[in-house]
Design a protein around this motif. Structure first.
Motif, PDB file in Angstrom:
ATOM      1  N   GLU A 244      -6.254  -9.884  20.173  1.00 33.13           N
ATOM      2  CA  GLU A 244      -5.027 -10.000  19.385  1.00 33.13           C
ATOM      3  C   GLU A 244      -4.724 -11.481  19.198  1.00 33.13           C
ATOM      4  O   GLU A 244      -4.869 -12.273  20.134  1.00 33.13           O
ATOM      5  CB  GLU A 244      -3.859  -9.303  20.075  1.00 33.13           C
ATOM      6  CG  GLU A 244      -4.051  -7.808  20.220  1.00 33.13           C
ATOM      7  CD  GLU A 244      -2.796  -7.084  20.696  1.00 33.13           C
ATOM      8  OE1 GLU A 244      -1.683  -7.635  20.490  1.00 33.13           O
ATOM      9  OE2 GLU A 244      -2.926  -5.988  21.275  1.00 33.13           O
ATOM     10  N   ARG A 245      -4.293 -11.832  17.997  1.00 31.32           N
ATOM     11  CA  ARG A 245      -4.145 -13.250  17.672  1.00 31.32           C
ATOM     12  C   ARG A 245      -2.986 -13.461  16.706  1.00 31.32           C
ATOM     13  O   ARG A 245      -2.695 -12.621  15.856  1.00 31.32           O
ATOM     14  CB  ARG A 245      -5.440 -13.751  17.031  1.00 31.32           C
ATOM     15  CG  ARG A 245      -5.395 -15.200  16.567  1.00 31.32           C
ATOM     16  CD  ARG A 245      -6.399 -15.415  15.442  1.00 31.32           C
ATOM     17  NE  ARG A 245      -6.087 -14.560  14.300  1.00 31.32           N
ATOM     18  CZ  ARG A 245      -6.895 -14.395  13.259  1.00 31.32           C
ATOM     19  NH1 ARG A 245      -8.073 -14.977  13.250  1.00 31.32           N
ATOM     20  NH2 ARG A 245      -6.531 -13.626  12.253  1.00 31.32           N
ATOM     21  N   GLY A 246      -2.339 -14.614  16.849  1.00 32.96           N
ATOM     22  CA  GLY A 246      -1.292 -15.009  15.920  1.00 32.96           C
ATOM     23  C   GLY A 246      -1.236 -16.522  15.826  1.00 32.96           C
ATOM     24  O   GLY A 246      -1.896 -17.243  16.584  1.00 32.96           O
ATOM     25  N   PHE A 247      -0.452 -17.019  14.900  1.00 30.19           N
ATOM     26  CA  PHE A 247      -0.328 -18.466  14.699  1.00 30.19           C
ATOM     27  C   PHE A 247       1.106 -18.789  14.344  1.00 30.19           C
ATOM     28  O   PHE A 247       1.720 -18.129  13.490  1.00 30.19           O
ATOM     29  CB  PHE A 247      -1.256 -18.948  13.591  1.00 30.19           C
ATOM     30  CG  PHE A 247      -1.144 -20.428  13.302  1.00 30.19           C
ATOM     31  CD1 PHE A 247      -1.772 -21.355  14.131  1.00 30.19           C
ATOM     32  CD2 PHE A 247      -0.403 -20.889  12.220  1.00 30.19           C
ATOM     33  CE1 PHE A 247      -1.664 -22.717  13.876  1.00 30.19           C
ATOM     34  CE2 PHE A 247      -0.295 -22.240  11.961  1.00 30.19           C
ATOM     35  CZ  PHE A 247      -0.926 -23.160  12.790  1.00 30.19           C
ATOM     36  N   LEU A 308      -7.448 -25.807  24.664  1.00 33.48           N
ATOM     37  CA  LEU A 308      -8.653 -24.994  24.537  1.00 33.48           C
ATOM     38  C   LEU A 308      -8.581 -24.069  23.332  1.00 33.48           C
ATOM     39  O   LEU A 308      -9.606 -23.691  22.762  1.00 33.48           O
ATOM     40  CB  LEU A 308      -8.837 -24.165  25.813  1.00 33.48           C
ATOM     41  CG  LEU A 308     -10.078 -23.291  25.914  1.00 33.48           C
ATOM     42  CD1 LEU A 308     -11.304 -24.144  26.199  1.00 33.48           C
ATOM     43  CD2 LEU A 308      -9.901 -22.240  27.020  1.00 33.48           C
ATOM     44  N   LEU A 309      -7.376 -23.699  22.923  1.00 37.06           N
ATOM     45  CA  LEU A 309      -7.194 -22.668  21.904  1.00 37.06           C
ATOM     46  C   LEU A 309      -7.467 -23.189  20.504  1.00 37.06           C
ATOM     47  O   LEU A 309      -7.263 -24.356  20.190  1.00 37.06           O
ATOM     48  CB  LEU A 309      -5.778 -22.110  21.962  1.00 37.06           C
ATOM     49  CG  LEU A 309      -5.386 -21.352  23.230  1.00 37.06           C
ATOM     50  CD1 LEU A 309      -3.970 -20.837  23.111  1.00 37.06           C
ATOM     51  CD2 LEU A 309      -6.359 -20.210  23.502  1.00 37.06           C
ATOM     52  N   ASP A 310      -7.930 -22.280  19.676  1.00 40.87           N
ATOM     53  CA  ASP A 310      -8.026 -22.479  18.235  1.00 40.87           C
ATOM     54  C   ASP A 310      -7.908 -21.097  17.613  1.00 40.87           C
ATOM     55  O   ASP A 310      -7.438 -20.165  18.263  1.00 40.87           O
ATOM     56  CB  ASP A 310      -9.339 -23.194  17.855  1.00 40.87           C
ATOM     57  CG  ASP A 310      -9.196 -24.023  16.576  1.00 40.87           C
ATOM     58  OD1 ASP A 310      -9.137 -23.414  15.486  1.00 40.87           O
ATOM     59  OD2 ASP A 310      -9.122 -25.256  16.661  1.00 40.87           O
ATOM     60  N   ASN A 311      -8.348 -20.952  16.387  1.00 40.91           N
ATOM     61  CA  ASN A 311      -8.218 -19.704  15.654  1.00 40.91           C
ATOM     62  C   ASN A 311      -9.328 -18.738  16.072  1.00 40.91           C
ATOM     63  O   ASN A 311     -10.246 -18.448  15.309  1.00 40.91           O
ATOM     64  CB  ASN A 311      -8.278 -20.014  14.148  1.00 40.91           C
ATOM     65  CG  ASN A 311      -8.108 -18.795  13.295  1.00 40.91           C
ATOM     66  OD1 ASN A 311      -7.376 -17.878  13.638  1.00 40.91           O
ATOM     67  ND2 ASN A 311      -8.805 -18.760  12.161  1.00 40.91           N
ATOM     68  N   ILE A 312      -9.271 -18.233  17.298  1.00 39.71           N
ATOM     69  CA  ILE A 312     -10.328 -17.379  17.843  1.00 39.71           C
ATOM     70  C   ILE A 312     -10.398 -16.082  17.045  1.00 39.71           C
ATOM     71  O   ILE A 312      -9.395 -15.404  16.841  1.00 39.71           O
ATOM     72  CB  ILE A 312     -10.082 -17.071  19.327  1.00 39.71           C
ATOM     73  CG1 ILE A 312      -9.959 -18.367  20.127  1.00 39.71           C
ATOM     74  CG2 ILE A 312     -11.199 -16.192  19.880  1.00 39.71           C
ATOM     75  CD1 ILE A 312     -11.196 -19.221  20.155  1.00 39.71           C
ATOM     76  N   GLU A 313     -11.607 -15.727  16.620  1.00 34.44           N
ATOM     77  CA  GLU A 313     -11.729 -14.577  15.727  1.00 34.44           C
ATOM     78  C   GLU A 313     -12.916 -13.672  16.026  1.00 34.44           C
ATOM     79  O   GLU A 313     -12.917 -12.519  15.608  1.00 34.44           O
ATOM     80  CB  GLU A 313     -11.815 -15.071  14.271  1.00 34.44           C
ATOM     81  CG  GLU A 313     -11.590 -13.995  13.250  1.00 34.44           C
ATOM     82  CD  GLU A 313     -11.159 -14.540  11.905  1.00 34.44           C
ATOM     83  OE1 GLU A 313     -11.692 -14.085  10.885  1.00 34.44           O
ATOM     84  OE2 GLU A 313     -10.280 -15.428  11.867  1.00 34.44           O
ATOM     85  N   GLY A 314     -13.941 -14.152  16.731  1.00 36.16           N
ATOM     86  CA  GLY A 314     -15.115 -13.342  17.006  1.00 36.16           C
ATOM     87  C   GLY A 314     -15.331 -13.166  18.497  1.00 36.16           C
ATOM     88  O   GLY A 314     -15.097 -14.078  19.281  1.00 36.16           O
ATOM     89  N   VAL A 315     -15.785 -11.964  18.898  1.00 35.60           N
ATOM     90  CA  VAL A 315     -16.053 -11.642  20.298  1.00 35.60           C
ATOM     91  C   VAL A 315     -17.326 -10.812  20.370  1.00 35.60           C
ATOM     92  O   VAL A 315     -17.527  -9.895  19.570  1.00 35.60           O
ATOM     93  CB  VAL A 315     -14.896 -10.840  20.935  1.00 35.60           C
ATOM     94  CG1 VAL A 315     -15.212 -10.514  22.397  1.00 35.60           C
ATOM     95  CG2 VAL A 315     -13.577 -11.584  20.826  1.00 35.60           C
ATOM     96  N   ALA A 316     -18.181 -11.111  21.354  1.00 39.66           N
ATOM     97  CA  ALA A 316     -19.364 -10.293  21.600  1.00 39.66           C
ATOM     98  C   ALA A 316     -19.640 -10.238  23.086  1.00 39.66           C
ATOM     99  O   ALA A 316     -19.463 -11.229  23.802  1.00 39.66           O
ATOM    100  CB  ALA A 316     -20.583 -10.855  20.865  1.00 39.66           C
ATOM    101  N   VAL A 317     -20.075  -9.083  23.561  1.00 35.67           N
ATOM    102  CA  VAL A 317     -20.568  -8.939  24.920  1.00 35.67           C
ATOM    103  C   VAL A 317     -22.052  -9.284  24.894  1.00 35.67           C
ATOM    104  O   VAL A 317     -22.836  -8.652  24.185  1.00 35.67           O
ATOM    105  CB  VAL A 317     -20.354  -7.514  25.454  1.00 35.67           C
ATOM    106  CG1 VAL A 317     -20.964  -7.362  26.845  1.00 35.67           C
ATOM    107  CG2 VAL A 317     -18.873  -7.174  25.480  1.00 35.67           C
ATOM    108  N   THR A 318     -22.449 -10.297  25.655  1.00 32.62           N
ATOM    109  CA  THR A 318     -23.827 -10.784  25.598  1.00 32.62           C
ATOM    110  C   THR A 318     -24.648 -10.410  26.826  1.00 32.62           C
ATOM    111  O   THR A 318     -25.848 -10.698  26.871  1.00 32.62           O
ATOM    112  CB  THR A 318     -23.855 -12.310  25.421  1.00 32.62           C
ATOM    113  OG1 THR A 318     -23.167 -12.928  26.518  1.00 32.62           O
ATOM    114  CG2 THR A 318     -23.176 -12.705  24.112  1.00 32.62           C
ATOM    115  N   VAL A 330     -15.677 -16.997  19.513  1.00 33.34           N
ATOM    116  CA  VAL A 330     -15.806 -18.110  18.573  1.00 33.34           C
ATOM    117  C   VAL A 330     -14.564 -18.189  17.706  1.00 33.34           C
ATOM    118  O   VAL A 330     -13.915 -17.173  17.419  1.00 33.34           O
ATOM    119  CB  VAL A 330     -17.068 -17.960  17.692  1.00 33.34           C
ATOM    120  CG1 VAL A 330     -16.918 -16.805  16.693  1.00 33.34           C
ATOM    121  CG2 VAL A 330     -17.393 -19.259  16.967  1.00 33.34           C
ATOM    122  N   SER A 331     -14.230 -19.407  17.290  1.00 38.96           N
ATOM    123  CA  SER A 331     -13.084 -19.618  16.403  1.00 38.96           C
ATOM    124  C   SER A 331     -13.558 -19.783  14.969  1.00 38.96           C
ATOM    125  O   SER A 331     -14.677 -20.238  14.698  1.00 38.96           O
ATOM    126  CB  SER A 331     -12.294 -20.853  16.828  1.00 38.96           C
ATOM    127  OG  SER A 331     -13.088 -22.025  16.717  1.00 38.96           O
TER     128      SER A 331
END
Length: 350
Positions: A244-247, A308-318, A330-331
Motif C-alpha cells: 500500500e502506498r501514498g504520497f 530510504l523511501l521513494d515511490n515504491i511500486e514493485g515487489v517480488a519474492v526471490t 523497486v521504486s
C-alpha cells in the motif's frame, strides 16, 4: 506510476550515465549505492516480521541498450537467477538477481504497436509474461520476445470510465499468479466509482482446460485511508504480500507491506456496490511500515519521512531460507530528477 508526481523529461543521458549502465554480473552494483546488513536481517529490523538487508541505487538515471532503466512498476521472479522488471514505458528488463545488472530488454506494445502504460507483471509457468495496463485496463500475454499471444477478457465494470467505473490511472496496478498457476489475481489501485473508497477490488481469472483464461471471483480489499494498492505478490502458501502506498507533497511517501489472505473473502463479482460491513473482505495484517526501517545511509532527493523511501511500486519474492522470504522491492522514479530508481532487499517472516 505515482498519480500525484509529474514526470520530468530528462535531457539526453550523459556519457557518465551511459557508463554507469554498464553493470556486470561479477560484483555489487557500487559501494556507494549498495548496503548490506553485516550481522544478518535481525540487525536492521523494520518490524518484528521484516528486516532490511540492503538497498541499491545503481540503476538510477542509467540506460541499457539505449533504453532508460527506470520507470519500474513491477517485479517478478523469472527463473532461479533472473528477475523481470517491468517499466511502465513499454519495456521489460531481465536483471541478474544477485547484482541487478540488466541482462536484456524487450520492448512491449499493444495490438496496434502503441506503447503501454504497463503496471503489473506475472511470469507464467511456461515462461511467458502476463502484463497489465491501466489504460483500458487490460491484461495481455506476451512471448519471451515481446509478441502478443493473447488478451484476457475484462469485466465491463472494471473498465476505465466512461466505459466502466474504474478511475483513470487507478485500475490494474498489481498482478500475480497463485501457486499452481491456475488463478491470476490483479489489484485495482483505487476503488471503483460507487464503491466505498476504502474497498478496492481484487479481480481474478481462472485458467480453463484449454489454457485460456476466464474472469473469476472478485474480492474486496480494505485499503488504508489515503493509500492505494500498487502491487500484490503471491506467497508459496497462497497468501499475498500487498503493498500500500501514498504520497503527500512536502512530506513524502507512505509505504506499507501487508500480509493478506483472500481465501475466506466474499466473491463480490456480482455486487454492484461495495459498502463497509456488506461483505467479508480480504483479511490483512501489517508486516511493516517501511518508514520504520533503518536508512542504511540512503539519501532522498525530496522530503521523505525516511530517506530510504521513494515511490515504491514493485515487489517480488526471490527466494526463501531459514530467516524467511527474500523479497525485492523497486521504486518507480517517473523519470524525474526529484526521484530515485531504488531497489530494497528485505527478509520477511510472514
Amino acid at each position: 506510476m505515482h498519480p500525484g508526481t509529474p514526470r520530468t523529461a530528462l535531457a539526453a543521458l550523459t556519457a557518465a550515465l551511459a557508463a554507469a549502465a554498464c553493470l556486470t554480473a561479477t560484483g555489487p552494483a557500487s559501494a556507494a549505492s549498495s548496503a548490506t546488513a553485516p550481522g544478518g536481517p535481525a540487525r536492521h529490523a523494520c518490524s518484528s516480521s521484516v528486516s532490511l538487508t540492503g538497498f541499491s541505487d545503481a540503476l538510477d538515471k542509467t540506460a541499457f541498450e539505449g533504453t532508460y532503466t527506470g520507470n519500474f512498476s513491477a517485479l517478478a521472479a523469472d527463473g532461479r537467477r533472473t528477475v523481470a522488471a517491468l517499466s511502465d514505458r513499454s519495456a521489460l528488463f531481465r536483471l541478474d538477481a544477485a547484482t541487478l545488472a540488466p541482462r536484456s530488454v524487450v520492448p512491449l506494445a499493444d495490438e496496434s504497436g502503441a506503447a503501454l502504460d504497463a503496471e503489473g507483471l506475472a511470469v507464467d509457468r511456461d515462461g511467458t509474461y502476463l502484463v497489465s495496463s491501466e489504460t483500458e485496463p487490460s491484461v495481455r500475454r506476451y512471448s519471451r520476445t515481446g509478441t502478443i499471444l493473447d488478451r484476457l477478457p475484462v469485466p465491463e465494470a472494471l473498465r476505465t470510465a466512461p466505459a466502466g467505473r474504474a478511475r483513470t490511472n487507478g485500475s490494474f496496478e498489481g498482478l500475480t499468479l497463485l501457486p499452481g498457476g491456475r488463478t491470476l489475481i490483479a489489484a485495482m489501485e483505487y476503488a471503483l466509482t460507487g464503491d466505498d473508497q476504502h474497498l478496492v477490488r481484487f479481480p481474478t481469472w481462472q485458467r480453463t482446460g484449454n489454457g485460456t483464461w476466464r474472469p473469476g471471483a472478485q474480492y474486496a480489499y480494505p485499503v488504508d485511508a489515503g493509500l492505494g494498492v500498487p502491487e500484490v505478490t503471491a506467497l508459496p502458501d497462497g497468501r499475498l504480500l500487498v503493498l500500500e502506498r501514498g504520497f503527500t507533497s512536502g512530506t513524502g511517501n507512505t509505504v506499507r507491506l501487508y500480509l493478506a489472505d483472500a481465501r475466506r473473502a466474499t466473491d463480490v463479482s456480482g455486487t454492484a456496490t461495495l459498502t463497509p460491513g456488506g461483505v467479508r473482505t480480504v483479511r490483512k495484517r501489517l508486516l511493516a511500515d517501511l518508514a520504520d526501517c533503518p536508512s542504511l545511509g540512503a539519501t532522498a532527493k525530496q522530503p521523505q519521512p525516511n530517506p530510504l523511501l521513494d515511490n515504491i511500486e514493485g515487489v517480488a519474492v526471490t527466494g526463501h531460507g531459514p530467516g524467511g522470504l527474500r523479497v525485492l522491492l523497486v521504486s518507480d522514479d517517473n523519470q524525474s530528477a526529484a526521484q530515485t530508481t531504488r531497489f530494497l532487499r528485505l527478509r520477511v517472516r510472514p
